[in-house]
Scaffold this motif. Sequence first.
Motif, PDB file in Angstrom:
ATOM      1  N   THR A 103       0.694  -1.175  -0.002  1.00 23.74           N
ATOM      2  CA  THR A 103       0.052   0.129   0.149  1.00 23.74           C
ATOM      3  C   THR A 103       1.065   1.254  -0.055  1.00 23.74           C
ATOM      4  O   THR A 103       2.105   1.067  -0.058  1.00 23.74           O
ATOM      5  CB  THR A 103      -0.988   0.005   1.171  1.00 23.74           C
ATOM      6  OG1 THR A 103      -0.006  -0.245   2.477  1.00 23.74           O
ATOM      7  CG2 THR A 103      -2.035  -1.018   1.021  1.00 23.74           C
ATOM      8  N   ALA A 104       0.055   2.434   0.085  1.00 18.68           N
ATOM      9  CA  ALA A 104       1.072   3.581  -0.210  1.00 18.68           C
ATOM     10  C   ALA A 104       1.906   3.964   0.909  1.00 18.68           C
ATOM     11  O   ALA A 104       1.478   3.755   2.249  1.00 18.68           O
ATOM     12  CB  ALA A 104      -0.131   4.877  -0.441  1.00 18.68           C
ATOM     13  N   LYS A 317      -4.771  17.387  -4.541  1.00 23.53           N
ATOM     14  CA  LYS A 317      -3.410  17.127  -4.490  1.00 23.53           C
ATOM     15  C   LYS A 317      -2.659  15.998  -4.028  1.00 23.53           C
ATOM     16  O   LYS A 317      -3.303  15.583  -2.966  1.00 23.53           O
ATOM     17  CB  LYS A 317      -2.696  18.624  -3.821  1.00 23.53           C
ATOM     18  CG  LYS A 317      -1.139  18.885  -4.296  1.00 23.53           C
ATOM     19  CD  LYS A 317      -0.835  20.301  -3.546  1.00 23.53           C
ATOM     20  CE  LYS A 317       0.543  20.581  -4.014  1.00 23.53           C
ATOM     21  NZ  LYS A 317       1.093  21.803  -3.692  1.00 23.53           N
ATOM     22  N   THR A 318      -1.812  15.355  -4.865  1.00 21.74           N
ATOM     23  CA  THR A 318      -1.000  14.410  -4.432  1.00 21.74           C
ATOM     24  C   THR A 318       0.464  14.588  -3.835  1.00 21.74           C
ATOM     25  O   THR A 318       0.987  15.725  -4.561  1.00 21.74           O
ATOM     26  CB  THR A 318      -1.227  13.111  -5.339  1.00 21.74           C
ATOM     27  OG1 THR A 318      -0.264  13.331  -6.313  1.00 21.74           O
ATOM     28  CG2 THR A 318      -2.456  13.164  -5.859  1.00 21.74           C
ATOM     29  N   LYS A 319       1.116  13.517  -3.258  1.00 20.52           N
ATOM     30  CA  LYS A 319       2.532  13.879  -3.014  1.00 20.52           C
ATOM     31  C   LYS A 319       3.369  13.635  -4.318  1.00 20.52           C
ATOM     32  O   LYS A 319       4.490  13.943  -4.547  1.00 20.52           O
ATOM     33  CB  LYS A 319       2.889  12.715  -2.172  1.00 20.52           C
ATOM     34  CG  LYS A 319       2.919  11.260  -2.310  1.00 20.52           C
ATOM     35  CD  LYS A 319       3.560  10.541  -1.273  1.00 20.52           C
ATOM     36  CE  LYS A 319       3.769   9.185  -1.737  1.00 20.52           C
ATOM     37  NZ  LYS A 319       2.571   8.327  -1.009  1.00 20.52           N
ATOM     38  N   GLY A 351      -4.395   3.286   0.072  1.00 20.71           N
ATOM     39  CA  GLY A 351      -4.004   3.724   1.183  1.00 20.71           C
ATOM     40  C   GLY A 351      -3.575   5.105   1.129  1.00 20.71           C
ATOM     41  O   GLY A 351      -2.751   5.607   2.024  1.00 20.71           O
ATOM     42  N   GLU A 352      -3.558   5.797  -0.136  1.00 16.71           N
ATOM     43  CA  GLU A 352      -2.678   7.180  -0.160  1.00 16.71           C
ATOM     44  C   GLU A 352      -3.426   8.230   0.585  1.00 16.71           C
ATOM     45  O   GLU A 352      -4.756   7.823   0.824  1.00 16.71           O
ATOM     46  CB  GLU A 352      -2.740   7.349  -1.857  1.00 16.71           C
ATOM     47  CG  GLU A 352      -1.922   8.532  -2.141  1.00 16.71           C
ATOM     48  CD  GLU A 352      -0.565   8.513  -1.682  1.00 16.71           C
ATOM     49  OE1 GLU A 352      -0.344   8.655  -0.791  1.00 16.71           O
ATOM     50  OE2 GLU A 352       0.247   7.672  -2.642  1.00 16.71           O
ATOM     51  N   SER A 353      -2.655   9.117   0.832  1.00 19.77           N
ATOM     52  CA  SER A 353      -3.120  10.338   1.506  1.00 19.77           C
ATOM     53  C   SER A 353      -3.428  11.385   0.338  1.00 19.77           C
ATOM     54  O   SER A 353      -2.433  11.627  -0.467  1.00 19.77           O
ATOM     55  CB  SER A 353      -2.499  10.822   2.706  1.00 19.77           C
ATOM     56  OG  SER A 353      -2.488   9.890   3.786  1.00 19.77           O
ATOM     57  N   PHE A 354      -4.595  12.041   0.224  1.00 15.63           N
ATOM     58  CA  PHE A 354      -4.859  13.318  -0.506  1.00 15.63           C
ATOM     59  C   PHE A 354      -5.119  14.445   0.284  1.00 15.63           C
ATOM     60  O   PHE A 354      -5.686  14.511   1.466  1.00 15.63           O
ATOM     61  CB  PHE A 354      -5.904  13.002  -1.477  1.00 15.63           C
ATOM     62  CG  PHE A 354      -5.633  11.869  -2.477  1.00 15.63           C
ATOM     63  CD1 PHE A 354      -4.928  12.034  -3.562  1.00 15.63           C
ATOM     64  CD2 PHE A 354      -5.860  10.584  -2.158  1.00 15.63           C
ATOM     65  CE1 PHE A 354      -4.601  10.911  -4.567  1.00 15.63           C
ATOM     66  CE2 PHE A 354      -5.835   9.443  -2.732  1.00 15.63           C
ATOM     67  CZ  PHE A 354      -5.098   9.660  -4.173  1.00 15.63           C
ATOM     68  N   VAL A 355      -5.062  15.667  -0.133  1.00 17.11           N
ATOM     69  CA  VAL A 355      -5.298  16.882   0.257  1.00 17.11           C
ATOM     70  C   VAL A 355      -6.190  17.449  -0.605  1.00 17.11           C
ATOM     71  O   VAL A 355      -5.979  17.611  -1.881  1.00 17.11           O
ATOM     72  CB  VAL A 355      -4.031  17.725   0.691  1.00 17.11           C
ATOM     73  CG1 VAL A 355      -4.605  18.923   1.191  1.00 17.11           C
ATOM     74  CG2 VAL A 355      -2.985  16.940   1.543  1.00 17.11           C
TER      75      VAL A 355
END
Length: 359
Positions: A103-104, A317-319, A351-355
Amino acid sequence: MLYSGEEYTGKKVLVAMSGRIDSAVAALLLKKQGMDVIGLAIVTNPNDQFSEDKFAPRCHVTNLDQIKDLCDSLKIPFYATDAKAIFADKVIDPLISARLSATANTSCFNCTRLKMRVLYEKMLALKADYMATGHYCKIQKNLKSNEFFIHSNNDPNSDQSYLLSSVEPLHLKKLLLPLGELTKIDVQKLAHKFNLQVTPSKDGAGFCFREKESYLNFAKNRVPKSLMKEGQVKNVDTELFHGDHQGIIEHYIGEKNLKLKGVNPADPDLEIVGYEFHSGTLLIGSKKNLTHSGFQMVHLRLGQGLDKKKPIHCYLKTKYGGDFVKCNLYFKNNDSAFIETEKPLYPLIEGESFVIFDK
C-alpha cells in the motif's frame, strides 16, 4: 507571515531547527520581531542507519554541533531531544507495514504529525507561548467556527500546505509559520544577507523513504523472515510469468525500471501494479492499471460549516507532483466520500493520502 505587535513581542517561541536554511531564517525573523526564541533539534534517526546521506529523510538532523553553533550565532538557547523510539513506532513501523502490504507510503504525513506533537510537548515543558517551523504555508482562523486551518503559500513552487494539512487543530493553534508569505528565493536572500552558516535544504521533489536503501536496514531488524518470502512475477496485461522476486519489501507499487529476474529492466512500459498476498506473486503491468478517474476516500477530515447534502467542486493534490487536479466530491456516511476527478489520476495507490483545496 510576520509576527509583530504586542501580541507576540516578548513572547517565548520554540523553533524546530534542522540546521538547514528554512528553519534558521524562521528563527532569525522571529527574533528580529521581538520574540524570545529557543532552538530545538528533534533527532529521529541515527546517522549510521543510511548508507548514503541522499537516502535519509529531507528533515533528518545530521549534525547537532552545527545546529548548536547556529543557535549560538543567533544568540538563542539550544536544546535537543531524542525522538528515535517514538519515530520508529509512529513512522517506521507503519512504513514497513505499508511495504509488506503493498500500500501507499504515507511516512511524510506521519512524520510531520509526530514532530508537531514532540514540538508541542517540549513547548509546554519549556513554558513557551508558541512553537514554530520553517514551512512555507500559512495558518488562518475561521472567525465563525474559531477553527485554525492551513492555507497555501502564495507561491506554488514554495508551498508546503500539503505536508502540514494533517497537523492536529490543537497544535495549529500554537504554531507560527514565519515563512508563510515568503518564497524559497526570498529565504535564500535573507540567509545570505545575514550570513547564516546553514546547510541548503534538500530538493523538495519526491518524498522520503521511497528507495529501498532508505528503509531496508529498518526492515531487516523488524520484520520476521517469514514475511520476506520470495515469489513469482506476473504480468497482469499478458497473464505471463516473468521469473521471480526477492520479496515485496524490496519493492513498491509504481516502481519502474524494474530489476527483476526474467523481466527486461529496459522496458519503460512495465511497473509494479499490485501484489497477491496468498501466493506471494508480484504483479507488473502498464500504467493503465494504476490510472483511475474515481475512488473512495475514507477518514475524511474537513472543517465545519460545509453543506454535505450536495457535492462540492474542489481541487485534489497528491505527493507525486505540484498539480491541482479538479474534482467533484460526493459525501457519503461515516466520514467517507467518493471523488471523481476531471482527468485520470496516476498513480492511484490504495492507502494514499490526499489533500483537498477549495480553490
